[in-house]
Design a protein around this motif. Structure first.
Motif, short mmCIF file in Angstrom:
data_model
loop_
_atom_site.label_atom_id
_atom_site.label_comp_id
_atom_site.label_asym_id
_atom_site.label_seq_id
_atom_site.Cartn_x
_atom_site.Cartn_y
_atom_site.Cartn_z
N VAL A 84 0.86 -1.18 0.00
CA VAL A 84 0.00 0.00 0.00
C VAL A 84 0.90 1.23 0.00
CG1 VAL A 84 -1.70 1.31 1.34
CG2 VAL A 84 -1.88 -1.19 1.20
N THR A 85 0.55 2.21 -0.81
CA THR A 85 1.24 3.50 -0.80
C THR A 85 0.22 4.58 -0.49
OG1 THR A 85 2.81 2.70 -2.46
CG2 THR A 85 2.73 5.08 -2.08
N VAL A 86 0.56 5.43 0.46
CA VAL A 86 -0.32 6.49 0.92
C VAL A 86 0.37 7.83 0.67
CG1 VAL A 86 -1.56 7.44 2.90
CG2 VAL A 86 -1.16 4.97 2.73
N TYR A 87 -0.37 8.76 0.09
CA TYR A 87 0.12 10.11 -0.13
C TYR A 87 -0.67 11.02 0.80
CZ TYR A 87 1.79 7.61 -4.18
OH TYR A 87 2.38 6.67 -4.98
N LEU A 88 0.03 11.73 1.68
CA LEU A 88 -0.61 12.59 2.67
C LEU A 88 -0.18 14.03 2.52
CD1 LEU A 88 -0.23 10.68 6.07
CD2 LEU A 88 -2.27 10.88 4.66
N VAL A 89 -1.14 14.93 2.53
CA VAL A 89 -0.85 16.35 2.63
C VAL A 89 -0.74 16.65 4.12
CG1 VAL A 89 -1.70 18.69 2.23
CG2 VAL A 89 -2.05 16.91 0.49
N GLY A 90 0.40 17.13 4.52
CA GLY A 90 0.60 17.47 5.93
C GLY A 90 1.10 16.29 6.73
N VAL A 91 2.39 16.25 7.00
CA VAL A 91 2.98 15.15 7.75
C VAL A 91 2.34 15.03 9.13
CG1 VAL A 91 4.94 16.40 8.74
CG2 VAL A 91 5.17 13.98 8.13
N GLU A 92 1.75 16.09 9.63
CA GLU A 92 1.07 16.03 10.93
C GLU A 92 -0.15 15.10 10.90
OE1 GLU A 92 -0.77 19.42 8.63
OE2 GLU A 92 1.29 18.77 9.03
N GLU A 103 -7.28 0.54 12.19
CA GLU A 103 -8.67 0.19 12.53
C GLU A 103 -9.35 -0.52 11.36
OE1 GLU A 103 -12.87 2.56 12.86
OE2 GLU A 103 -11.10 3.58 13.65
N LEU A 104 -9.23 0.03 10.15
CA LEU A 104 -9.93 -0.52 9.00
C LEU A 104 -9.27 -1.78 8.44
CD1 LEU A 104 -11.02 2.72 7.10
CD2 LEU A 104 -12.37 1.27 8.61
N LEU A 105 -7.95 -1.91 8.56
CA LEU A 105 -7.28 -3.10 8.04
C LEU A 105 -7.19 -4.23 9.06
CD1 LEU A 105 -6.68 -1.24 5.63
CD2 LEU A 105 -4.48 -2.36 5.49
N GLY A 106 -7.40 -3.94 10.32
CA GLY A 106 -7.39 -5.00 11.33
C GLY A 106 -6.06 -5.71 11.38
N ASP A 107 -6.10 -7.04 11.25
CA ASP A 107 -4.89 -7.85 11.35
C ASP A 107 -4.02 -7.81 10.09
OD1 ASP A 107 -5.48 -8.62 13.95
OD2 ASP A 107 -6.58 -10.41 13.29
N ALA A 108 -4.55 -7.30 8.98
CA ALA A 108 -3.76 -7.23 7.74
C ALA A 108 -2.63 -6.20 7.92
CB ALA A 108 -4.65 -6.84 6.57
N ARG A 109 -1.43 -6.60 7.55
CA ARG A 109 -0.26 -5.72 7.67
C ARG A 109 0.59 -5.80 6.41
NH1 ARG A 109 1.70 -3.95 12.91
NH2 ARG A 109 0.10 -4.33 14.43
N PRO A 110 0.07 -5.27 5.29
CA PRO A 110 0.87 -5.28 4.07
C PRO A 110 2.06 -4.33 4.20
CG PRO A 110 -1.09 -3.94 3.77
CD PRO A 110 -1.23 -4.61 5.12
N ALA A 111 3.03 -4.50 3.31
CA ALA A 111 4.10 -3.51 3.23
C ALA A 111 3.45 -2.16 2.93
CB ALA A 111 5.08 -3.90 2.13
N ARG A 112 4.04 -1.08 3.42
CA ARG A 112 3.40 0.23 3.24
C ARG A 112 4.44 1.32 3.17
NH1 ARG A 112 -0.16 2.91 7.91
NH2 ARG A 112 1.87 3.75 8.46
N SER A 113 4.16 2.31 2.32
CA SER A 113 4.92 3.55 2.28
C SER A 113 3.96 4.69 2.51
CB SER A 113 5.59 3.74 0.92
OG SER A 113 6.49 2.69 0.65
N VAL A 114 4.39 5.69 3.26
CA VAL A 114 3.62 6.91 3.45
C VAL A 114 4.47 8.05 2.92
CG1 VAL A 114 2.47 8.46 5.08
CG2 VAL A 114 2.41 5.98 5.45
N VAL A 115 3.93 8.78 1.96
CA VAL A 115 4.68 9.83 1.29
C VAL A 115 4.03 11.18 1.55
CG1 VAL A 115 5.57 10.62 -0.94
CG2 VAL A 115 5.22 8.16 -0.54
N PRO A 116 4.66 12.05 2.34
CA PRO A 116 4.13 13.40 2.51
C PRO A 116 4.25 14.18 1.19
CG PRO A 116 5.69 12.85 4.25
CD PRO A 116 5.82 11.81 3.18
N VAL A 117 3.18 14.85 0.81
CA VAL A 117 3.16 15.62 -0.44
C VAL A 117 2.61 17.03 -0.15
CG1 VAL A 117 2.92 13.58 -1.92
CG2 VAL A 117 0.88 14.75 -1.09
N PRO A 118 2.95 18.01 -0.98
CA PRO A 118 2.47 19.37 -0.73
C PRO A 118 0.99 19.56 -1.06
CG PRO A 118 3.88 19.34 -2.66
CD PRO A 118 3.93 17.97 -2.07
N GLU A 119 0.50 18.81 -2.05
CA GLU A 119 -0.92 18.94 -2.41
C GLU A 119 -1.35 17.74 -3.24
OE1 GLU A 119 -1.91 22.15 -5.17
OE2 GLU A 119 0.18 22.17 -5.82
#
Length: 136
Positions: A84-92, A103-119
């Motif tokens: 899963v790759t997530v793009y977030l505006v605002g690292v906060e 909460e929504l994925l429960g026991d599922a723990r796929p590899a994940r990246s979170v990428v802060p983006v400006p917009e």
């Protein structure tokens, strides 16, 4: 739900009314070689309604639900998420996203990246894409 031969060598596009229609020249997802590749899902209502002014929690939940709807339409499941790759505006927003995601994925723990983006498009705060295996 669309039935697709997951072993096919030719990529097969996925389309479901349970997630917003593709807004450009792409598919909601594509099945190839036993996996589904989910295009970036914004927090747009499945009927196409835009609410970029919704609070972060609502946006995160809707983007995740849209991603999961495409995964399920491909014949896969939350348990078969690989990446899963997530793009977030605002690292906060990262800790809040992590809590909603867990909460929504429960026991599922796929590899994940979170990428802060400006917009993000339409002024949204989160976008999410994924790869999931199809079958056992």
């Amino acid at each position: 739900m669309q039935t697709v031969d997951a072993s096919s060598a030719v990529p097969k596009p996925i389309s479901t009314a349970n997630a917003p229609a593709a807004g450009g020249h792409y598919s909601q997802g594509v099945i190839h070689a036993g996996q589904v590749y989910v295009s970036g899902q914004l927090p747009i209502e499945p009927n196409g309604t835009h609410r970029p002014d919704a609070d972060f929690d609502k946006q995160a939940r809707l983007a995740i639900r849209n991603m999961l709807a495409v995964v399920q339409a491909a014949g896969s499941s939350i348990e078969n998420l690989v990446k899963v790759t997530v793009y977030l505006v605002g690292v906060e927003n990262w800790p809040r996203f992590n809590s909603i995601y867990a909460e929504l994925l429960g026991d599922a723990r796929p590899a994940r990246s979170v990428v802060p983006v400006p917009e993000l498009h339409y002024g949204y705060l989160v976008e999410i894409d994924a790869v999931a295996a199809i079958g056992d």
